[in-house]
Design a protein around this motif. Sequence first.
Motif, short mmCIF file in Angstrom:
data_model
loop_
_atom_site.label_atom_id
_atom_site.label_comp_id
_atom_site.label_asym_id
_atom_site.label_seq_id
_atom_site.Cartn_x
_atom_site.Cartn_y
_atom_site.Cartn_z
N SER A 5 0.82 -1.20 0.00
CA SER A 5 0.00 0.00 0.00
C SER A 5 0.86 1.26 0.00
O SER A 5 1.87 1.34 0.71
CB SER A 5 -0.91 0.01 1.24
OG SER A 5 -1.62 1.22 1.33
N LEU A 6 0.43 2.24 -0.76
CA LEU A 6 1.18 3.50 -0.84
C LEU A 6 1.16 4.24 0.50
O LEU A 6 2.19 4.70 0.98
CB LEU A 6 0.60 4.39 -1.94
CG LEU A 6 1.23 5.77 -2.12
CD1 LEU A 6 2.72 5.66 -2.39
CD2 LEU A 6 0.53 6.52 -3.26
N GLY A 29 3.49 6.69 8.34
CA GLY A 29 2.50 6.36 7.32
C GLY A 29 2.98 6.57 5.90
O GLY A 29 2.18 6.52 4.97
N MET A 30 4.26 6.82 5.70
CA MET A 30 4.78 7.08 4.35
C MET A 30 5.82 6.03 3.99
O MET A 30 7.03 6.26 4.06
CB MET A 30 5.36 8.50 4.27
CG MET A 30 4.29 9.58 4.36
SD MET A 30 4.95 11.25 4.13
CE MET A 30 5.80 11.48 5.68
N GLY A 31 5.34 4.83 3.62
CA GLY A 31 6.24 3.72 3.34
C GLY A 31 7.15 3.97 2.17
O GLY A 31 8.27 3.46 2.13
N HIS A 32 6.69 4.78 1.20
CA HIS A 32 7.53 5.00 0.02
C HIS A 32 8.80 5.76 0.37
O HIS A 32 9.86 5.49 -0.19
CB HIS A 32 6.74 5.72 -1.08
CG HIS A 32 6.24 7.07 -0.70
ND1 HIS A 32 5.25 7.26 0.23
CD2 HIS A 32 6.58 8.31 -1.13
CE1 HIS A 32 5.00 8.55 0.35
NE2 HIS A 32 5.80 9.21 -0.47
N ALA A 63 3.67 8.01 -10.55
CA ALA A 63 3.80 7.61 -9.15
C ALA A 63 2.40 7.32 -8.62
O ALA A 63 1.88 8.02 -7.74
CB ALA A 63 4.47 8.72 -8.34
N ASP A 64 1.78 6.28 -9.18
CA ASP A 64 0.38 5.99 -8.87
C ASP A 64 0.18 4.76 -7.99
O ASP A 64 -0.94 4.31 -7.79
CB ASP A 64 -0.43 5.85 -10.17
CG ASP A 64 0.13 4.80 -11.10
OD1 ASP A 64 1.25 4.30 -10.84
OD2 ASP A 64 -0.54 4.47 -12.10
N THR A 112 6.08 5.01 -6.89
CA THR A 112 6.36 6.18 -6.06
C THR A 112 7.72 6.07 -5.40
O THR A 112 8.50 7.04 -5.37
CB THR A 112 5.26 6.35 -4.99
OG1 THR A 112 3.99 6.46 -5.63
CG2 THR A 112 5.49 7.62 -4.18
N LEU A 113 8.05 4.90 -4.86
CA LEU A 113 9.36 4.78 -4.23
C LEU A 113 10.48 4.83 -5.26
O LEU A 113 11.59 5.29 -4.97
CB LEU A 113 9.44 3.53 -3.35
CG LEU A 113 9.52 2.15 -3.97
CD1 LEU A 113 10.96 1.77 -4.30
CD2 LEU A 113 8.95 1.12 -3.00
#
Length: 400
Positions: free
Chosen positions: A61-62, A70-73, A101-102, A107-108
């Motif tokens: 999950s993004l 909460g920002m894994g990327h 980056a969808d 995104t990462l």
Amino acid sequence: MAAKRILLGITGGIAAYKSAELVRLLKKAGHSVRVVMTRGAEAFVTPLTFQALSGEPVRTSLLDPEAEAGMGHIELAKWADQVVIAPASADFIARLANGMADDLLTTLCCATEAPIAVAPAMNQAMWGNHRTQRNLRLLQDDPQVTLWGPDQGEQACGDTGPGRMLEPLVLAGLVAGQPPTGVLTGKRVVITAGPTREPIDPVRYISNHSSGKMGYALAAAARDAGAEVVLISGPVAIPAPSGVEVRNVTTAADMLKASSEAVDVGCDLFIASAAVADYRPQSCESDKIKKSSEQMALSLVRNPDTLATIAARADAPFTVGFAAETTDVARYAIDKMQRKKLQMIVANDVSVPGLGFNSDNNAVTVFWPDGQASIGPDSKQRIADRLMALIGEHLDQATG
């Protein structure tokens, strides 16, 4: 080799099952591995499989509430020493090439400063599609991205051709900086392929039915056997094999010049599979020739012989020729091998329906001074693989 932090991205495709073995090999080599899966990948293999193999939670999950802030990327982008996408689908390649980056994985990739290796995996038609090739060219121009593969061969859908993901053992070796080894490891190979075009005027030219498929398959086979490959290609409508240097030419004179230049800087093996025009118009008109009579005479002159020229050099590499014949194939092929002082020649009967020019299949007989071997009928890629193994064996004997 020092252990690395490997971020393995897995996209949707049947090759996703091979990524489990890749995780195992990377862990065995001492690397830390974290896995990110797309929604498509989850349709083929469950995240639990990769969690068990990596010992780390799998991210999908993004905006992951369990990730730091909460920002894994961002967390993953900073953590990775190397990002490897295997398999990389045509869809993912398109999104990465165009900076999208969808989802978490794209995104990462946008957020990381680590090198990104992309291992394509798709149907051969998708690989050859001009849109996919355009996206691949964009990635090839990106200094952060390296393409690993694809391989050639049978595919899950039943097709045969380029598009298979490289095997996990090969990918693990590439992570470690160890290129694949094979019968041509450390060798420099120059291959000619396709037809030539000899201009009559700005509109017309003399050419032949060669598609270049056999030469391109040989280039991929030589690459897979560990060689550094230069492919000198006449005008064709097929995508270039990845990992191969392609030099495009048009006329027979162009092909001789490019071949000589490639051999000048070092060459262990020269394979002349191109269908070079034997003759060219004595002169090329500057304007289009108009219809002015019922008949028109065209004066032709002999073209330079690329194969014979390379074979006659004082520093001649191990030289393999091709002979496309319609009658008395063996006699003409052996005569050509002897006249041009070749080490081997590959002969095929292009009059057989469904084989040879413009076909995906072929059947050949290979001749050398004291023996011969028949290969096929089979796909041109399988024939190329077997040819390269046979040529490599003879090259090793000649230089050993």
